[in-house]
Design an enzyme around this catalytic site. Structure first.
Site, PDB file in Angstrom:
ATOM      1  N   ASP A 224      31.599  57.558  29.357  1.00 52.31           N
ATOM      2  CA  ASP A 224      31.281  56.119  29.321  1.00 52.31           C
ATOM      3  C   ASP A 224      32.003  55.586  28.092  1.00 52.31           C
ATOM      4  O   ASP A 224      31.763  56.069  26.971  1.00 52.31           O
ATOM      5  CB  ASP A 224      29.759  55.945  29.207  1.00 52.31           C
ATOM      6  CG  ASP A 224      29.330  54.480  29.145  1.00 52.31           C
ATOM      7  OD1 ASP A 224      30.126  53.629  28.701  1.00 52.31           O
ATOM      8  OD2 ASP A 224      28.189  54.196  29.522  1.00 52.31           O
TER       9      ASP A 224
ATOM     10  N   SER B  76      45.974  46.349  31.706  1.00 50.10           N
ATOM     11  CA  SER B  76      45.677  44.960  31.379  1.00 50.10           C
ATOM     12  C   SER B  76      45.493  44.230  32.695  1.00 50.10           C
ATOM     13  O   SER B  76      44.748  44.665  33.577  1.00 50.10           O
ATOM     14  CB  SER B  76      46.819  44.389  30.532  1.00 50.10           C
ATOM     15  OG  SER B  76      46.653  43.025  30.292  1.00 50.10           O
TER      16      SER B  76
ATOM     17  N   TYR C 133      36.710  37.547  29.948  1.00 50.21           N
ATOM     18  CA  TYR C 133      37.629  38.532  30.543  1.00 50.21           C
ATOM     19  C   TYR C 133      39.042  38.383  29.977  1.00 50.21           C
ATOM     20  O   TYR C 133      39.638  39.372  29.541  1.00 50.21           O
ATOM     21  CB  TYR C 133      37.653  38.381  32.065  1.00 50.21           C
ATOM     22  CG  TYR C 133      38.540  39.400  32.752  1.00 50.21           C
ATOM     23  CD1 TYR C 133      38.218  40.758  32.720  1.00 50.21           C
ATOM     24  CD2 TYR C 133      39.697  39.028  33.415  1.00 50.21           C
ATOM     25  CE1 TYR C 133      39.032  41.706  33.342  1.00 50.21           C
ATOM     26  CE2 TYR C 133      40.504  39.968  34.045  1.00 50.21           C
ATOM     27  CZ  TYR C 133      40.173  41.306  34.011  1.00 50.21           C
ATOM     28  OH  TYR C 133      40.979  42.247  34.622  1.00 50.21           O
TER      29      TYR C 133
ATOM     30  N   LYS D 260      41.532  40.935  27.889  1.00 51.04           N
ATOM     31  CA  LYS D 260      42.834  41.413  28.376  1.00 51.04           C
ATOM     32  C   LYS D 260      43.983  40.931  27.481  1.00 51.04           C
ATOM     33  O   LYS D 260      44.956  41.654  27.279  1.00 51.04           O
ATOM     34  CB  LYS D 260      43.047  41.014  29.847  1.00 51.04           C
ATOM     35  CG  LYS D 260      42.108  41.748  30.820  1.00 51.04           C
ATOM     36  CD  LYS D 260      42.259  43.279  30.772  1.00 51.04           C
ATOM     37  CE  LYS D 260      41.435  43.992  31.824  1.00 51.04           C
ATOM     38  NZ  LYS D 260      41.530  45.469  31.745  1.00 51.04           N
TER      39      LYS D 260
END
Ligand SMILES: NC(=O)c1ccc[n+]([C@@H]2O[C@H](COP(=O)([O-])OP(=O)(O)OC[C@H]3O[C@@H](n4cnc5c(N)ncnc54)[C@H](OP(=O)(O)O)[C@@H]3O)[C@@H](O)[C@H]2O)c1
Length: 272
Positions: A54, A132, A146, A150
């Site tokens: 994880d 990415s 988000y 990225k």
């Protein structure tokens, strides 16, 4: 001697397709995932070690990296693939949601990378592939979290590629467009508050556009092929678009200034 690749988020989608492709091509694969007990497909393959990792659990990272080196002698490539998309108006997002998104997509990627750097540096060899997105170079409305992660992956990768040059380690960034995985399902963490009426037109526009984009999604195997090229081509190329839509969108972004490009996005989403 067969080479070895360690992949995060290998339970589904791009991660699983990449694990299968490298295994088919004679690589040893350390296929890491949060819940290896649920995995049935990869566990049956030769030269694949399925193990828990994880990216938000440092002990699991150390254990999986150690087990991979123990099982196959060394690790030659890392694919930082684990990730998901937190979307929605920023005002609605809890700090827990914000932290989880950056912990997974950014801090997790840094932590897994750091766990492998001493090994790669000692070997004077290694390839790091960071997954990415076109969303690492183009931002859509409601994607502050988000896209924040990225864009961070892009900056981290570009900066790291310079410092790795002296160690013989290569850094690569793969930028998929729309890919048919569970990204729009369990990996899509969307929150909204309909009482905040100002945001609802943009919510509507984004949903309509995402439905159209995902209707044309390419298979995960296409991204796996691009990752394979990035790992094996021996070049210093940093960025690899994955998918015809990605190539087209990135070319459009590169050829337009902010006003023109963002005007196009607003028009596409009916926000004018
Ligand atoms: N699909 C697209 O259109 C698209 C486009 C551009 C970029 N990407 C990127 O591609 C990558 C893979 O996504 P996908 O499309 O293949 O979606 P997916 O099928 O939903 O896979 C996401 C993977 O990330 C894993 N993951 C999430 N949190 C994790 C954690 N804390 N530790 C370890 N693994 C974790 C998931 O594991 P569990 O099984 O445990 O949930 C799953 O294996 C992501 O980085 C995503 O941003 C996807």
């Amino acid at each position: 001697m067969a080479k070895t690749i360690l992949i995060t988020g290998a339970s589904s989608g791009i991660g699983k397709a990449t694990a299968k492709l490298f295994q088919e091509n004679g690589w040893n694969v350390v296929a890491t995932m949060r819940t290896p007990d649920k995995e049935t497909e990869l566990t049956g393959l030769d030269n694949v070690l399925v193990i828990r990792l994880d990216v938000t659990d440092p002990a699991s990272i150390a254990t999986a990296v150690g087990a991979g080196i123990e099982a196959f002698g060394r690790i030659d490539a890392l694919v930082n693939n684990a990730g998901y998309g937190a979307f929605g108006p920023l005002e609605v997002a809890t700090m827990e949601k914000i932290r989880r998104q950056f912990d997974t997509n950014v801090i997790g990627l840094l932590e897994v990378t750091k766990a492998l750097l001493p090994h790669f540096r000692a070997n004077r060899d290694g390839v790091i592939v960071n997954i990415s997105s076109i969303g690492g170079r183009i931002a859509f409305p409601l994607g502050s979290l988000y896209h924040g992660t990225k864009y961070a992956v892009e900056g981290i990768s570009e900066a790291l590629s310079y410092e790795m040059a002296a160690t013989g380690v290569k850094v690569k960034v793969v930028e998929p467009g729309a890919i048919a995985t569970d990204f729009a399902g369990r990996s899509f963490d969307f929150t909204n508050d309909e009482s905040m009426t100002e945001y609802q037109p943009v919510v509507q526009g984004v949903f309509t556009t995402f439905e159209n984009i995902l209707g044309e999604a390419a298979p995960a195997s296409l991204v796996a092929e691009v990752i394979h090229t990035a790992v094996t081509d021996g070049t210093d190329q940093l960025r690899y678009a994955a998918g015809a839509d990605a190539e087209q969108m990135l070319a459009a972004r590169a050829s337009q200034d902010d006003a023109a490009f963002m005007g196009g996005i607003r028009a596409q989403m009916g926000l004018d």
